[in-house]
Design a protein around this motif. Structure first.
Motif, PDB file in Angstrom:
ATOM      1  N   LYS A 198      18.144  -3.480  -2.282  1.00  0.00           N
ATOM      2  CA  LYS A 198      17.678  -3.770  -0.930  1.00  0.00           C
ATOM      3  C   LYS A 198      17.023  -2.508  -0.373  1.00  0.00           C
ATOM      4  CE  LYS A 198      19.462  -7.930  -0.927  1.00  0.00           C
ATOM      5  NZ  LYS A 198      18.598  -9.123  -0.986  1.00  0.00           N
ATOM      6  N   LEU A 199      15.758  -2.632  -0.019  1.00  0.00           N
ATOM      7  CA  LEU A 199      15.003  -1.468   0.435  1.00  0.00           C
ATOM      8  C   LEU A 199      15.371  -1.080   1.855  1.00  0.00           C
ATOM      9  CD1 LEU A 199      11.460  -2.353  -0.977  1.00  0.00           C
ATOM     10  CD2 LEU A 199      13.221  -0.899  -2.012  1.00  0.00           C
ATOM     11  N   ASP A 200      15.220   0.204   2.137  1.00  0.00           N
ATOM     12  CA  ASP A 200      15.368   0.736   3.487  1.00  0.00           C
ATOM     13  C   ASP A 200      13.982   0.851   4.096  1.00  0.00           C
ATOM     14  OD1 ASP A 200      17.438   2.332   5.334  1.00  0.00           O
ATOM     15  OD2 ASP A 200      15.543   3.422   5.334  1.00  0.00           O
ATOM     16  N   GLU A 201      13.922   0.848   5.398  1.00  0.00           N
ATOM     17  CA  GLU A 201      12.611   0.932   6.071  1.00  0.00           C
ATOM     18  C   GLU A 201      11.958   2.300   5.865  1.00  0.00           C
ATOM     19  OE1 GLU A 201      14.607   2.056  10.403  1.00  0.00           O
ATOM     20  OE2 GLU A 201      13.469   0.198  10.157  1.00  0.00           O
ATOM     21  N   ARG A 202      12.718   3.288   5.336  1.00  0.00           N
ATOM     22  CA  ARG A 202      12.161   4.615   5.069  1.00  0.00           C
ATOM     23  C   ARG A 202      11.934   4.839   3.570  1.00  0.00           C
ATOM     24  NH1 ARG A 202      10.615   8.117   9.024  1.00  0.00           N
ATOM     25  NH2 ARG A 202      11.455   9.899   7.882  1.00  0.00           N
ATOM     26  N   ASP A 203      11.980   3.791   2.787  1.00  0.00           N
ATOM     27  CA  ASP A 203      11.645   3.891   1.364  1.00  0.00           C
ATOM     28  C   ASP A 203      10.149   3.671   1.190  1.00  0.00           C
ATOM     29  OD1 ASP A 203      14.306   4.267   0.720  1.00  0.00           O
ATOM     30  OD2 ASP A 203      14.665   2.155   0.269  1.00  0.00           O
ATOM     31  N   LEU A 204       9.439   4.682   0.701  1.00  0.00           N
ATOM     32  CA  LEU A 204       8.002   4.545   0.474  1.00  0.00           C
ATOM     33  C   LEU A 204       7.776   3.742  -0.806  1.00  0.00           C
ATOM     34  CD1 LEU A 204       5.237   5.460   1.643  1.00  0.00           C
ATOM     35  CD2 LEU A 204       5.269   7.279  -0.073  1.00  0.00           C
ATOM     36  N   MET A 205       6.889   2.756  -0.729  1.00  0.00           N
ATOM     37  CA  MET A 205       6.648   1.857  -1.856  1.00  0.00           C
ATOM     38  C   MET A 205       5.175   1.853  -2.240  1.00  0.00           C
ATOM     39  SD  MET A 205       9.705   0.772  -2.308  1.00  0.00           S
ATOM     40  CE  MET A 205       9.389  -0.464  -3.562  1.00  0.00           C
ATOM     41  N   ILE A 206       4.934   1.690  -3.534  1.00  0.00           N
ATOM     42  CA  ILE A 206       3.577   1.454  -4.032  1.00  0.00           C
ATOM     43  C   ILE A 206       3.448  -0.059  -4.200  1.00  0.00           C
ATOM     44  CG2 ILE A 206       1.872   2.051  -5.781  1.00  0.00           C
ATOM     45  CD1 ILE A 206       3.088   4.457  -4.272  1.00  0.00           C
ATOM     46  N   CYS A 207       2.534  -0.666  -3.458  1.00  0.00           N
ATOM     47  CA  CYS A 207       2.455  -2.132  -3.407  1.00  0.00           C
ATOM     48  C   CYS A 207       1.078  -2.617  -3.837  1.00  0.00           C
ATOM     49  CB  CYS A 207       2.736  -2.627  -1.983  1.00  0.00           C
ATOM     50  SG  CYS A 207       4.259  -1.991  -1.263  1.00  0.00           S
ATOM     51  N   ASN A 208       1.035  -3.901  -4.232  1.00  0.00           N
ATOM     52  CA  ASN A 208      -0.259  -4.559  -4.365  1.00  0.00           C
ATOM     53  C   ASN A 208      -0.471  -5.422  -3.127  1.00  0.00           C
ATOM     54  OD1 ASN A 208       1.206  -6.997  -4.796  1.00  0.00           O
ATOM     55  ND2 ASN A 208       1.323  -6.541  -7.001  1.00  0.00           N
ATOM     56  N   LYS A 209      -1.370  -6.330  -3.160  1.00  0.00           N
ATOM     57  CA  LYS A 209      -1.673  -7.148  -1.976  1.00  0.00           C
ATOM     58  C   LYS A 209      -0.482  -7.994  -1.525  1.00  0.00           C
ATOM     59  CE  LYS A 209      -6.001  -7.016  -0.345  1.00  0.00           C
ATOM     60  NZ  LYS A 209      -6.310  -6.963   1.100  1.00  0.00           N
ATOM     61  N   GLU A 210       0.395  -8.357  -2.460  1.00  0.00           N
ATOM     62  CA  GLU A 210       1.446  -9.321  -2.133  1.00  0.00           C
ATOM     63  C   GLU A 210       2.861  -8.760  -2.195  1.00  0.00           C
ATOM     64  OE1 GLU A 210       0.944 -12.654  -4.690  1.00  0.00           O
ATOM     65  OE2 GLU A 210      -1.035 -13.194  -3.880  1.00  0.00           O
ATOM     66  N   GLN A 211       3.120  -7.771  -3.045  1.00  0.00           N
ATOM     67  CA  GLN A 211       4.508  -7.369  -3.266  1.00  0.00           C
ATOM     68  C   GLN A 211       4.592  -5.910  -3.703  1.00  0.00           C
ATOM     69  OE1 GLN A 211       5.565 -10.174  -6.284  1.00  0.00           O
ATOM     70  NE2 GLN A 211       4.421  -9.158  -7.899  1.00  0.00           N
ATOM     71  N   PRO A 212       5.804  -5.311  -3.587  1.00  0.00           N
ATOM     72  CA  PRO A 212       5.978  -3.931  -4.046  1.00  0.00           C
ATOM     73  C   PRO A 212       5.988  -3.852  -5.568  1.00  0.00           C
ATOM     74  CG  PRO A 212       8.073  -4.828  -3.292  1.00  0.00           C
ATOM     75  CD  PRO A 212       7.030  -5.852  -2.952  1.00  0.00           C
ATOM     76  N   MET A 213       5.497  -2.731  -6.089  1.00  0.00           N
ATOM     77  CA  MET A 213       5.463  -2.535  -7.547  1.00  0.00           C
ATOM     78  C   MET A 213       6.324  -1.362  -8.008  1.00  0.00           C
ATOM     79  SD  MET A 213       1.399  -3.055  -8.395  1.00  0.00           S
ATOM     80  CE  MET A 213       0.880  -1.620  -7.456  1.00  0.00           C
TER      81      MET A 213
END
Length: 820
Positions: free
Chosen positions: A309-324
């Protein structure tokens, strides 16, 4: 961190032996714990030779074995029984001769002269997986016809030895978390010691965009967490095994080769300290990369198959629809390249160290990438490493560079400007180092001299040196390259007279008590102040609400500061008991910490926090064991009581002036306290609660005492040492047998006795307790000895009788005592 000796030589020229290199690195602050000779294949193919199968016939007693004769180039051919289905006469093969040791992971076996189904066999014809050069076990290795019989296999496969240096990287030296980073420091060392050296790295001038067939734009929404992000695409790659040289490099430092594309990213992170990620471009939905945070609670499955479960301060690399991918920490389950991948998107970035560190701790992850990002990588290496990776992918996996580099840089990296005064260097080092030597060292460490005066230098320190931002940091760098051993020990001692303070007195008393305890058979222990919050769950005496909690704990076992020394000692006892050492006496000096929510004050942050210095004692197991002169004897709480009283006496505490009380506590099954008349607790001791002993899996009873050292020092602060002549007059002892109620403790008798006669009564001692037949129900008998002495004259019988009569009277009136 494992550093390959041969790999290091690719970046800097030197002629030091591996051992000399280790000594050199240790002398400049990169402590090298060991040097180990290794081969790319375990065992180095020692004992294996190239042979030719001369004859091959079926084994008479088997439907799958063959009897072969093999020419090993050593005279007479050898007879070898072989079970491989593809063996045939005329083949060139690899043979393990008698005595050869073959390895299978951590296990090994030796080839011996043996009989197989009644036929003698003098060796083994090998398959790929049996000698470690591959994974195929379908049949034996069949070499090309031009292979020369008798050639050692290690020469045929070009097996070379290397040396692995185990370098311990301190947390501040993020710049040394790579082979090139270590090479930079070694280069400075070589120049300082007058050796010719050149520092180099591969050129990326050949990087060229060949087409724009796979354009994937990049958007960075959170530039604080990601100041620099870059990416490029390579189209038409073939994911397969890496070439032998790349696999060998990774194996040498303990990494498992995966495929050519992934191995390239692992190679670059260990070569230059820049973590990379390779995405399958076909899986980037919408063909766009977006760097952003997501709402708290968003589910994301990482490469290890765990949903987080991600935190709002977790930086993510995403595509148009979802995190990768979790930026700088861990990839997603479907983000990496596979054997079906044909197009890749290479990522190279600089992520903010604090963001990466907090994300990694939140999810309990520790990867090669997070290890480097959270310490701070070289922000100027982002583009270089991306270009190098693209060129290597093109070379080892084919394909074409099919987009411009998408370079999103919100903040250009800047050098750290440091003013360095020569006088500061000389002062901190303790020696005058020549100016030219100082300038030579800082330039060899890639610091630029912006300005020079007679008094010092203005330096531009490269941004990859995150630990060098002040003049004292530069001085430290100068000193480690100059050589700590080159600073002579002075012949004079500069000192100043100071007044002995309370801390000095306390330290002296600690040493006295420690020596006393060691003389009594105790061993000193030193436990971590950080401990488990779970130890305090459900406690009333030490409630969890009073714990000082660590904001960013390394683990659940180290998430709070201790309120008592007990648990660290129990851990030490359990550790020893599990290793057949159960008869123990420990002591420890240490701080205990407390939080009081009622004292919180926004203006005084520390008002709610307090600490106390304590002394802990632990006794468990046998007091006497395996003695020819004495039967085995268990330790008792009375032994611990004697130790506590001896400590108090050694410090000068008057035991008669203390108030003894029973203690009801979560830590103890039964216990006593020793308090001052003002109510301050000096010590508590007793039998550790059985529940706690079970939690630590300790079988023997444990006796524990905890003394408040701070209060003890206050209690003896006004004490003065005085001397008097030994009395010439004898002491007189009188014994009483007293019948009392069972619930009357001896301490009450002692207290009344000293109150009755304060001048002449020197000692009250209990020497027998009796309960049983011939006594009234609910009664017990104490046999007590009283020592009387007048220091100025011999005591008269009349005086003695008067004191004893008064004493008996008071005991009868206040305790209901009767003389037996």
């Amino acid at each position: 961190m494992n550093i390959s000796y041969n790999w290091l030589k690719e970046y800097v020229d030197f002629d030091l032996t591996p051992e000399e290199t280790a000594d050199a690195l240790t002398s400049i602050g990169l402590e090298t714990g060991g040097v180990e000779e290794v081969q790319t294949i375990k065992g180095g193919l020692e004992g294996l030779v190239i042979g030719e199968v001369l004859t091959c016939v079926d084994h008479p007693n088997s439907d799958h074995l063959h009897i072969t004769t093999v020419d090993l180039g050593q005279g007479e051919p050898s007879q070898i029984v072989c079970g491989a289905p593809n063996v045939a006469a005329g083949q060139k093969v690899v043979v393990a001769t008698v005595g050869t040791i073959l390895y299978n992971g951590d296990e090994s076996f030796t080839i011996k002269r043996s009989k197989i189904r009644g036929v003698e066999s003098l060796g083994m014809i090998c398959a790929e997986d049996e000698i470690g050069i591959g994974t195929d076990h379908a049949g034996i290795i069949v070499l090309p016809p031009e292979a020369v019989v008798g050639t050692p296999a290690k020469e045929y496969y070009n097996i070379k030895s290397d040396y692995v240096l185990e370098v311990d990287i301190t947390p501040n030296r993020a710049d040394a978390c790579s082979h090139y980073g270590v090479a930079r420091d070694l280069y400075a060392y070589l120049l300082r010691h007058g050796r010719q050296a050149t520092l180099r790295r591969p050129s990326v001038e050949a990087f060229k965009v060949e087409n724009h067939d796979l354009d994937i734009p990049v958007t960075v929404e959170n530039t604080e967490a990601c100041p620099h992000y870059a990416g490029v695409t390579v189209k038409g790659v073939t994911v397969k095994e890496s070439p032998e040289w790349l696999q060998n490099k990774l194996r040498i430092i303990g990494l498992r080769p995966i495929n050519n594309v992934v191995d390239i990213t692992n190679y670059i992170v260990h070569a230059f300290g820049q973590p990379l990620h390779c995405f399958d471009a076909d899986r980037i939905t919408g063909h766009e990369v977006i760097v952003k945070t997501l709402p708290a609670g968003t589910p994301f499955t990482t490469l290890d198959g765990v949903e987080r479960k991600l935190d709002e301060r977790d930086l993510m690399i995403c595509n148009k629809e979802q995190p990768m991918c979790i930026a700088g920490v861990f990839g997603g389950l479907d983000s990496g390249s596979t054997e079906q991948t044909t197009d890749v998107f290479l990522e190279s970035a600089y992520f903010h160290p604090t963001w990466v560190r907090k994300t990694a701790r939140r999810h309990g992850l520790n990867t090669d990438a997070s290890f480097r990002f959270e310490r701070g990588i070289d922000p100027n290496g982002v583009i270089y490493c991306l270009k190098l990776a693209a060129l290597m992918v093109k070379e080892l996996a084919g394909g074409t560079i099919s987009s411009e580099i998408k370079d999103v840089c919100a903040a250009e990296p800047h050098d750290f400007i440091v003013e360095l005064a020569y006088a500061k260097v000389h002062s901190l080092v303790g020696k005058d180092i020549p100016v030219e030597t100082i300038k030579g060292i800082v330039t060899s460490l890639e610091m630029k001299i912006l300005n020079e005066t007679a008094d010092g230098l203005t330096l531009a320190v490269p941004p990859y040196r995150v630990d060098v931002q002040r003049d004292c940091d530069v001085v430290e760098d100068i000193l480690r390259i100059y050589g700590y051993n080159n600073v002579e020990i002075p012949t004079t001692l500069k000192s100043s007279l100071t007044t002995k303070g309370e801390n000095d007195k306390s330290n002296k008393q600690q040493n006295l008590v420690a020596e006393q305890l060691v003389g009594c058979g105790f061993n000193e222990i030193l436990n971590n102040s950080l401990t488990r919050a779970a130890y305090y769950d459900g406690m009333e005496s030490y409630p969890p609400s009073r714990l000082v909690r660590v904001l960013n704990p390394l683990s659940a076992d180290l998430n709070v500061l201790r309120q008592t020394l007990l648990f660290g000692g129990l851990e030490s006892i359990a550790h020893n008991a599990n290793r057949k050492n159960a008869d123990l006496r420990f002591f420890e000096f240490g701080n205990c910490y407390f939080f009081d929510a009622d004292r919180k004050n926004p203006e005084k942050i520390l008002a709610a926090y307090s600490e106390e210095y304590h002394l802990g004692l632990w006794l468990t197991g046998k007091r006497v064991t395996n003695s020819w002169a004495h039967p085995d004897e268990e330790s008792t709480v009375y032994e611990l009581k004697a130790c506590v009283e001896n400590i108090l006496k050694r410090l000068g505490v008057e035991l008669h002036g203390l108030v003894t009380g029973n203690l009801t506590d979560d830590l103890f099954g039964s216990a006593l306290t020793l308090n001052t008349r003002g109510g301050k607790r000096l010590a508590a001791f007793g039998v550790v609660a059985r529940k706690l002993q079970k939690e630590f899996d300790i079988d023997n009873e444990v006796f524990f005492a905890e003394l408040n050292w701070k209060e003890l020092m206050r209690a003896v602060r006004g004490n003065k040492v005085s001397y008097k002549e030994l009395t010439k007059f004898p002491a007189v002892k009188r014994d009483l047998a007293l019948l009392l109620d069972k619930d009357v403790p001896f301490g009450e008798i002692e207290k009344i006795a000293y109150e009755t006669e304060k001048k002449l009564l020197k000692e009250v001692e209990l020497f027998d307790v009796y309960e049983g037949k011939n006594l009234e129900a609910g009664k017990k008998s104490y046999a007590v000895s009283f020592l009387l002495q007048d220091e100025n004259q011999t005591l008269q019988e009349k005086t003695i009788d008067k004191i004893m009569s008064k004493l008996v009277k008071n005991l009868e009136e206040r305790l209901g005592a009767k003389l037996r």
